[in-house]
Design an enzyme around this catalytic site. Sequence first.
Site, PDB file in Angstrom:
ATOM      1  N   MET A 131     -29.208  43.362  73.119  1.00 56.11           N
ATOM      2  CA  MET A 131     -28.120  43.109  73.702  1.00 56.11           C
ATOM      3  C   MET A 131     -28.068  41.960  75.043  1.00 56.11           C
ATOM      4  O   MET A 131     -27.434  40.593  76.201  1.00 56.11           O
ATOM      5  CB  MET A 131     -26.516  42.718  72.829  1.00 56.11           C
ATOM      6  CG  MET A 131     -26.366  42.570  71.369  1.00 56.11           C
ATOM      7  SD  MET A 131     -26.494  41.231  71.264  1.00 56.11           S
ATOM      8  CE  MET A 131     -24.462  41.359  71.801  1.00 56.11           C
TER       9      MET A 131
ATOM     10  N   HIS B  34     -10.940  41.413  66.288  1.00 53.35           N
ATOM     11  CA  HIS B  34     -11.644  40.162  65.909  1.00 53.35           C
ATOM     12  C   HIS B  34     -13.024  40.896  64.965  1.00 53.35           C
ATOM     13  O   HIS B  34     -13.147  40.165  63.798  1.00 53.35           O
ATOM     14  CB  HIS B  34     -12.859  39.988  67.169  1.00 53.35           C
ATOM     15  CG  HIS B  34     -13.728  38.762  66.550  1.00 53.35           C
ATOM     16  ND1 HIS B  34     -15.381  39.958  65.921  1.00 53.35           N
ATOM     17  CD2 HIS B  34     -14.727  37.653  66.616  1.00 53.35           C
ATOM     18  CE1 HIS B  34     -16.431  38.809  65.734  1.00 53.35           C
ATOM     19  NE2 HIS B  34     -15.236  37.733  65.312  1.00 53.35           N
ATOM     20  N   ASN B  35     -13.444  42.548  65.036  1.00 59.16           N
ATOM     21  CA  ASN B  35     -13.740  42.843  64.389  1.00 59.16           C
ATOM     22  C   ASN B  35     -13.524  42.771  62.945  1.00 59.16           C
ATOM     23  O   ASN B  35     -14.189  43.738  62.000  1.00 59.16           O
ATOM     24  CB  ASN B  35     -14.967  44.227  64.734  1.00 59.16           C
ATOM     25  CG  ASN B  35     -16.014  43.724  65.608  1.00 59.16           C
ATOM     26  OD1 ASN B  35     -16.296  42.657  66.190  1.00 59.16           O
ATOM     27  ND2 ASN B  35     -16.903  44.377  66.095  1.00 59.16           N
TER      28      ASN B  35
ATOM     29  N   ARG C 281      15.144  58.999  51.422  1.00 59.09           N
ATOM     30  CA  ARG C 281      14.315  60.431  52.243  1.00 59.09           C
ATOM     31  C   ARG C 281      16.181  61.187  53.110  1.00 59.09           C
ATOM     32  O   ARG C 281      16.516  62.134  53.047  1.00 59.09           O
ATOM     33  CB  ARG C 281      14.381  59.785  53.963  1.00 59.09           C
ATOM     34  CG  ARG C 281      13.144  58.694  53.012  1.00 59.09           C
ATOM     35  CD  ARG C 281      12.773  58.172  54.795  1.00 59.09           C
ATOM     36  NE  ARG C 281      12.556  58.238  55.824  1.00 59.09           N
ATOM     37  CZ  ARG C 281      13.136  58.290  56.945  1.00 59.09           C
ATOM     38  NH1 ARG C 281      14.381  57.344  56.979  1.00 59.09           N
ATOM     39  NH2 ARG C 281      13.300  59.214  58.149  1.00 59.09           N
TER      40      ARG C 281
ATOM     41  N   SER D 151     -19.123  38.435  71.416  1.00 55.81           N
ATOM     42  CA  SER D 151     -19.401  38.503  70.000  1.00 55.81           C
ATOM     43  C   SER D 151     -20.422  37.455  69.524  1.00 55.81           C
ATOM     44  O   SER D 151     -21.084  36.451  70.672  1.00 55.81           O
ATOM     45  CB  SER D 151     -17.958  38.214  68.609  1.00 55.81           C
ATOM     46  OG  SER D 151     -18.362  38.756  67.987  1.00 55.81           O
ATOM     47  N   GLY D 152     -21.262  38.188  67.966  1.00 59.19           N
ATOM     48  CA  GLY D 152     -21.964  36.801  67.981  1.00 59.19           C
ATOM     49  C   GLY D 152     -23.774  37.247  67.641  1.00 59.19           C
ATOM     50  O   GLY D 152     -24.045  36.480  67.483  1.00 59.19           O
TER      51      GLY D 152
ATOM     52  N   LYS E 285     -24.394  51.803  75.187  1.00 61.39           N
ATOM     53  CA  LYS E 285     -23.967  51.929  73.740  1.00 61.39           C
ATOM     54  C   LYS E 285     -22.278  52.567  74.575  1.00 61.39           C
ATOM     55  O   LYS E 285     -22.030  53.023  75.657  1.00 61.39           O
ATOM     56  CB  LYS E 285     -24.602  53.278  73.921  1.00 61.39           C
ATOM     57  CG  LYS E 285     -25.363  53.388  72.990  1.00 61.39           C
ATOM     58  CD  LYS E 285     -25.282  54.461  71.852  1.00 61.39           C
ATOM     59  CE  LYS E 285     -26.725  54.242  70.841  1.00 61.39           C
ATOM     60  NZ  LYS E 285     -27.924  54.025  70.778  1.00 61.39           N
ATOM     61  N   ALA E 286     -21.685  52.381  73.674  1.00 58.53           N
ATOM     62  CA  ALA E 286     -20.304  52.432  74.264  1.00 58.53           C
ATOM     63  C   ALA E 286     -20.324  54.122  73.947  1.00 58.53           C
ATOM     64  O   ALA E 286     -21.017  54.445  73.450  1.00 58.53           O
ATOM     65  CB  ALA E 286     -19.016  52.052  72.945  1.00 58.53           C
TER      66      ALA E 286
ATOM     67  N   LYS F 124     -11.411  41.971  71.076  1.00 57.33           N
ATOM     68  CA  LYS F 124     -13.113  41.602  70.441  1.00 57.33           C
ATOM     69  C   LYS F 124     -12.287  42.558  69.079  1.00 57.33           C
ATOM     70  O   LYS F 124     -13.456  42.453  68.276  1.00 57.33           O
ATOM     71  CB  LYS F 124     -14.133  42.644  71.758  1.00 57.33           C
ATOM     72  CG  LYS F 124     -15.151  41.797  70.375  1.00 57.33           C
ATOM     73  CD  LYS F 124     -16.146  41.509  70.076  1.00 57.33           C
ATOM     74  CE  LYS F 124     -17.291  41.477  69.740  1.00 57.33           C
ATOM     75  NZ  LYS F 124     -17.413  42.838  68.625  1.00 57.33           N
TER      76      LYS F 124
ATOM     77  N   GLU G  36     -13.260  40.498  60.369  1.00 59.27           N
ATOM     78  CA  GLU G  36     -14.352  40.255  60.150  1.00 59.27           C
ATOM     79  C   GLU G  36     -14.939  40.656  58.983  1.00 59.27           C
ATOM     80  O   GLU G  36     -15.308  40.659  57.952  1.00 59.27           O
ATOM     81  CB  GLU G  36     -15.034  40.833  61.252  1.00 59.27           C
ATOM     82  CG  GLU G  36     -16.811  40.810  61.055  1.00 59.27           C
ATOM     83  CD  GLU G  36     -17.660  41.109  62.015  1.00 59.27           C
ATOM     84  OE1 GLU G  36     -17.859  40.580  63.145  1.00 59.27           O
ATOM     85  OE2 GLU G  36     -18.343  42.040  61.770  1.00 59.27           O
TER      86      GLU G  36
HETATM   87  C1  6PG Z   1     -19.876  41.161  66.451  1.00 58.85           C
HETATM   88  C2  6PG Z   1     -20.209  41.969  65.879  1.00 58.85           C
HETATM   89  C3  6PG Z   1     -21.175  43.527  66.270  1.00 58.85           C
HETATM   90  C4  6PG Z   1     -21.257  43.729  65.018  1.00 58.85           C
HETATM   91  C5  6PG Z   1     -20.092  44.632  64.470  1.00 58.85           C
HETATM   92  C6  6PG Z   1     -20.674  45.418  63.208  1.00 58.85           C
HETATM   93  O1  6PG Z   1     -19.133  40.099  67.261  1.00 58.85           O
HETATM   94  O2  6PG Z   1     -21.084  40.331  67.088  1.00 58.85           O
HETATM   95  O3  6PG Z   1     -18.699  42.356  65.524  1.00 58.85           O
HETATM   96  O4  6PG Z   1     -19.985  43.878  66.881  1.00 58.85           O
HETATM   97  O5  6PG Z   1     -22.742  43.233  64.555  1.00 58.85           O
HETATM   98  O6  6PG Z   1     -19.640  45.824  65.075  1.00 58.85           O
HETATM   99  O7  6PG Z   1     -20.011  46.389  62.781  1.00 58.85           O
HETATM  100  P1  6PG Z   1     -20.506  47.451  62.142  1.00 58.85           P
HETATM  101  O8  6PG Z   1     -21.319  48.141  62.408  1.00 58.85           O
HETATM  102  O9  6PG Z   1     -18.723  48.187  62.630  1.00 58.85           O
HETATM  103  O10 6PG Z   1     -19.986  46.865  60.205  1.00 58.85           O
END
Ligand code: 6PG
Length: 472
Positions: A13, A185-186, A441, A128-129, A75-76, A182, A189
């Site tokens: 990346m 977004h995931n 409740r 992303s991408g 890496k995060a 982001k 996804e």
């Molecule tokens: C992106 C993807 C990227 C990654 C995913 C995969 O936006 O380019 O989302 O960040 O490929 O995080 O996520 P998993 O491994 O959790 O499926």
Amino acid sequence: DKAVIGVTGLAVMGRNLARNLARHGHVVALHNRTVARTKALVEEFGHEGRFVPAETAEEFVASLERPRRLVIMVKAGAPTDAVIEEFAPLLEPGDMIVDGGNAHFADTRRREAALRERGLHFVGAGISGGEEGALNGPSIMPGGSAESYQALGPLLESIAATVDGTPCCVHVGPDGAGHFVKMVHNGIEYADMQLIAEAYDLLRQGAGLAPAEIAEVFRSWNSGRLDSYLIEITAEVLAHTDARTGKPFVDIILDQAEQKGTGRWTVQTALDLGVPVSGIAEAVFARSVSGHAELRQAGHGLPGPRAAAGDVSPDDVEKALYASKIIAYAQGFNQIQAASAEYGWEIDPGAMATIWRGGCIIRAKFLDRIRGAYESDPQRPTLLTDDHFTQALGDAQNAWRGIVATSARLGIPAPGFASALAYYDALRADRLPAALTQAQRDFFGAHTYRRVDAEGSFHTRWESGRTEEPAN
Ligand code: 6PG
């Protein structure tokens, strides 16, 4: 010559991002923990632009023009903190550190606050991408101060994907806003991928189609309203044959989905914010179920129908998929709006849809509809009330309900489709059985309830049945 920007962490990346910057005419400083990687990049791609390789952190920092722009692509988690600690002492007030990894937004908030104390800008930027996007134009979601965006924005916008001449990069909001967006977004996804997987399963088992035939179905969907990167690659995957066995490639892959954590974070965060993101949650849980080999082994012989082809029509699946997709995105956008209110980020949801139209994994024609929906009403409580979406949901009714019913009848799990429909019906309902939940409740824990015809909280003495009293 000094470099305008530097990248440290030259795994795929980072390397591709550095090349993308250089290809756009920017002088890029390079640094990596092991020098071999830096050298390899210059050797292989040095002709693409102007790189300034550095062997040490000090050399790297010295090669950058001021205020320095330093992108870390590691890496995060702990590695990110380690790299920040390596560089921060070498920087001067006004310099910027950009974290382009998939960091948790809470970490980004913490780092931004700590570095701000030291006079440095910290920009958590979602990128992303994948590899391809990093090289040829990703979607970029930078957070951090507005001041830092003035210095970084033009650079980032120059390397981002563009749609209709608009770059897929915008200042999202302060501190962790970029990484939050982001993350969602995931999460979206995950939901989108789960819905596509269910559509495939229904076409395979419910309609009895072969993978190559399903590839054609997806290909045709990709020229309609579902036109998107994920639908496109699904068609490609399904058309693929295993060279070793001659079988459809999808059949030789172990059916246990993995995850690196951003989808899970989305759901954890949504629970804290109190936002129902059932589509994303079902997607995370579906991956989890698939990965529990022992559990599935134990459950394999349980009674119920063995999926046999029924009367599933591809057109109905398309409608159910589109309707469920609208729900999943509506939920994700609500989560962004809730976090924006909670943290004072003032995120423009329409701008997020705009920068997701290209470059990122969920890029799709559909996102232009979402952009339009927020353009016509930036305050709308849900995307479902946009005319186009309302009409699509209306048109999908028979198909969507039929598909959910058929999947249940045939024994094909479709948690994404089913939960999307349940959410939709819950929003439409005159009354929800939550009234009963409230009564329970109050019955067992004196937790009180509100009435439809009076203000305040009430508690009933259920033994006598008669006494009602305002609780406060
Ligand atoms: C992106 C993807 C990227 C990654 C995913 C995969 O936006 O380019 O989302 O960040 O490929 O995080 O996520 P998993 O491994 O959790 O499926």
